[in-house]
Design an enzyme around this catalytic site. Sequence first.
Site, PDB file in Angstrom:
ATOM      1  N   ASP A 190      -7.268   5.047   7.657  1.00  0.00           N
ATOM      2  CA  ASP A 190      -6.455   4.108   6.884  1.00  0.00           C
ATOM      3  C   ASP A 190      -7.158   2.760   6.868  1.00  0.00           C
ATOM      4  O   ASP A 190      -8.191   2.615   6.217  1.00  0.00           O
ATOM      5  CB  ASP A 190      -5.043   4.058   7.461  1.00  0.00           C
ATOM      6  CG  ASP A 190      -3.994   3.605   6.464  1.00  0.00           C
ATOM      7  OD1 ASP A 190      -2.861   4.130   6.500  1.00  0.00           O
ATOM      8  OD2 ASP A 190      -4.299   2.716   5.646  1.00  0.00           O
ATOM      9  N   HIS A 210       1.498  -5.522   2.105  1.00  0.00           N
ATOM     10  CA  HIS A 210       0.663  -4.365   2.428  1.00  0.00           C
ATOM     11  C   HIS A 210      -0.588  -4.861   3.142  1.00  0.00           C
ATOM     12  O   HIS A 210      -0.492  -5.380   4.251  1.00  0.00           O
ATOM     13  CB  HIS A 210       0.366  -3.610   1.127  1.00  0.00           C
ATOM     14  CG  HIS A 210      -0.033  -2.182   1.306  1.00  0.00           C
ATOM     15  ND1 HIS A 210       0.217  -1.222   0.352  1.00  0.00           N
ATOM     16  CD2 HIS A 210      -0.686  -1.533   2.282  1.00  0.00           C
ATOM     17  CE1 HIS A 210      -0.259  -0.051   0.748  1.00  0.00           C
ATOM     18  NE2 HIS A 210      -0.817  -0.224   1.914  1.00  0.00           N
ATOM     19  N   ASP A 234      -0.792  -3.634   8.279  1.00  0.00           N
ATOM     20  CA  ASP A 234      -2.137  -4.174   8.413  1.00  0.00           C
ATOM     21  C   ASP A 234      -2.118  -5.415   9.297  1.00  0.00           C
ATOM     22  O   ASP A 234      -1.092  -6.098   9.409  1.00  0.00           O
ATOM     23  CB  ASP A 234      -2.721  -4.507   7.030  1.00  0.00           C
ATOM     24  CG  ASP A 234      -4.233  -4.609   7.047  1.00  0.00           C
ATOM     25  OD1 ASP A 234      -4.813  -5.090   6.053  1.00  0.00           O
ATOM     26  OD2 ASP A 234      -4.856  -4.218   8.064  1.00  0.00           O
ATOM     27  N   ASN A 267      -3.737  -1.997  -2.456  1.00  0.00           N
ATOM     28  CA  ASN A 267      -3.622  -1.571  -1.070  1.00  0.00           C
ATOM     29  C   ASN A 267      -4.101  -2.675  -0.130  1.00  0.00           C
ATOM     30  O   ASN A 267      -3.310  -3.240   0.613  1.00  0.00           O
ATOM     31  CB  ASN A 267      -4.393  -0.278  -0.848  1.00  0.00           C
ATOM     32  CG  ASN A 267      -4.064   0.375   0.469  1.00  0.00           C
ATOM     33  OD1 ASN A 267      -4.274  -0.191   1.534  1.00  0.00           O
ATOM     34  ND2 ASN A 267      -3.508   1.576   0.410  1.00  0.00           N
TER      35      ASN A 267
END
Lengths: 367, 365
Positions: free
Chosen positions: B270, B115, B51, B169
């Site tokens: 995503d 993450h 990310d 997430n």
Amino acid sequence: MIWKCVLLLVVAVVMQHCYKLALIMGYHKTVYAHWPGKCHSVHPVLQGSEDIALSEDNLAFISSGLRIQVCDLDGIDPRNNEFVGRIYLFDFNNPEAGASEMILPKGMMGPTFNPHGIDTWFDSATGRVYLFVVNHRADEETVELFTFDRKNSNNSLAHVRTYREPEFRSLNDVLAVSSEEFYVTNDGYFRNCWKTLEFLFLLKWSSIVHVTQEGGGEIVATGHALNSLGKSSGLVFATSPVGRFLNVYKRNDDGTLLLRHSIDVGTGIDNIFVHPHTMDLWFGAHPIGHAFLEHTTNLDTPAPSQVIRLHPTGEQDDPFSSVELFELFSDSGKLISASSSVAVSGNRLLIGSLLQKLVYCEMTVPN
Amino acid sequence: MFLKTVAFILLAFLVQRAWKLSLGFGTSDVGYINRPGPCRNVAPIETGSEDIAVTSNGLAFISSGMQLSDMCSSAVDARFSQFVGRIYVFDFQNSKQDAVEVSLPKELQYNFSPHGIDLLEDSETGEILLFVVNHRKIGEFVEILSYQPESRSLSMVRSVTHELFTSLNDVLAIDRNSFLVSNDAYFRSCWRILEPLLGLRWCNFIYFDGTVGQSIIENGHDFNSVALSRNGKQVYLTRPSEMKLEIYNRSKGTETLKLHQSINVGMAVDNVFSDQSTGDLWLGSHPSLALLTKHLSDIDLRAPSQVIRIQPLGPQNDPFNTYKLFSPFGDDGELVSGSSSAVHFKDKLLIGTVAHKVAYCEVQS
């Protein structure tokens, strides 16, 4: 008991076949837009630009006005029956001038002229360009041979010969090998209502015919819905939009073909353009099968368009053993619907459609 | 008769699950290469860039080295256990420079599997606060870190964990102490595979107000990435297996969310990036979840990548009422495998991946 097993087997086979057809129809697919640069329609093409052939000096010959109905039950938009068969000329050296309609010889009009695939052959000795055109006449399939003299022609084509062979069943594209020798595809065995069954049952009854100087046609390959042809250094290529693959054949000295590779391209590639300098293969393509069919039944329904470049990455003795695939153009159908052909000159792209416009793009991205 | 009925119902259920899963799994193995301009990898990132968060000045923070081995180690490549969790910084305004590793606070060294990431900029002090989802060995955390630009280091401000954090997430920072965070599964172990297989809805989406954590969306599955609209009135949430981007209307303060619209993107999306200058949404996406799964079980196997841009065409109070989908970038996996994020800054694109490299592209068309 045995009948139950047989029934189960039949059901399983039918379900698997339906799944295959569903994938071909592409109901699960979405199209995303991207252009390689500025793109615009080329005036005055409105009734299709199914195939494009590029001459040595960057002149593009474009077949237009294809009438596709082969069966009354096809459901083809009736407006397509009124299309007029034409050949346009587009000069990459003068793109602002648009496309100009070529003057056809007497007799190449009305029901007699329904052009499909085309190819050029340049005779360096005479400076003459030969143009082979697949022609769906009212009651027979022919290949017409024209010549074009850049210097003395005033945009007209002179008719040289009409080829008729019993092997011509449902012609699609033509590939010139000399001014008197060529290959042609039959995209199916039938050119009537039985053709729908060939598609539904995914039959492999399409073929490539080799026509020689001595006369006569010989079937040199068969397959599923073979469509367009191209060639490059001892190899012959054939696309299958329904099968979504590219066949690569080795061309033998006697003109017969040996299948070397069948490459899954993942989309409905239609006409091939072999780049004269890089040897890459460019395709006009139809990403979504059901949208393509809906467009043929109603010309106002857009069908997505796509341009793919295939770059061989294998060793020199077998370049197509591995390939890279590039997507240069993708559109929902608003700019151009059902892109069937493409031609490339420098960083400019010409995209043709089955039943609609012609588009010119400047490629500002790496291509 | 009863057994036949049960068998039939079970078969119908399996067929329905198989059909729903197969669409998200992608039915084409082909990854087309598509470039908006010249593209290249950014050194030295090689073990993921899951990310990316960007400041208004074009400073990009990249989370890297997520060790998926805590998430069913038998299903993923053994090399994941050797990944080292890092934060890199890349300057869009100095794009010729490599990405630079930022040093972590002592508590996080050897304890960092990052993450999702988000940041807050204090407009008065210029302070940059990073919010990072961290899969620590002992549990799921959101780390709030302060960036010190002179020393290129991060200092710990606060570590937050909560019983509702089951498999985090992505995180969306609200203010210095509060954030929204998503759970993409209930289990963090191999049992998590059962959740999509059986269609279990045991995930929630959480608001932590600085003291208390509460579910603001319950009984869902596969909540992945979260971002905020330009005006703060809408929250975007991606749902990869359903190939959707959901838009929720947000009540600031209470942080209650109400589903307003669901955009079917047609691909396993995503991470979502909300472009503050244009209102566009940029999504790192996976054309084939099947190939992504294979890539995660063997990092050397390539997975195709794609970036989707959703351009809003609607009125200001309902911008995505109509929209257009673009794909400015695609790759067969050689340049970048498994693209999970894409951020856009002044005609430049940075594309991150789950376990592979980073790509930097100039957008020319």
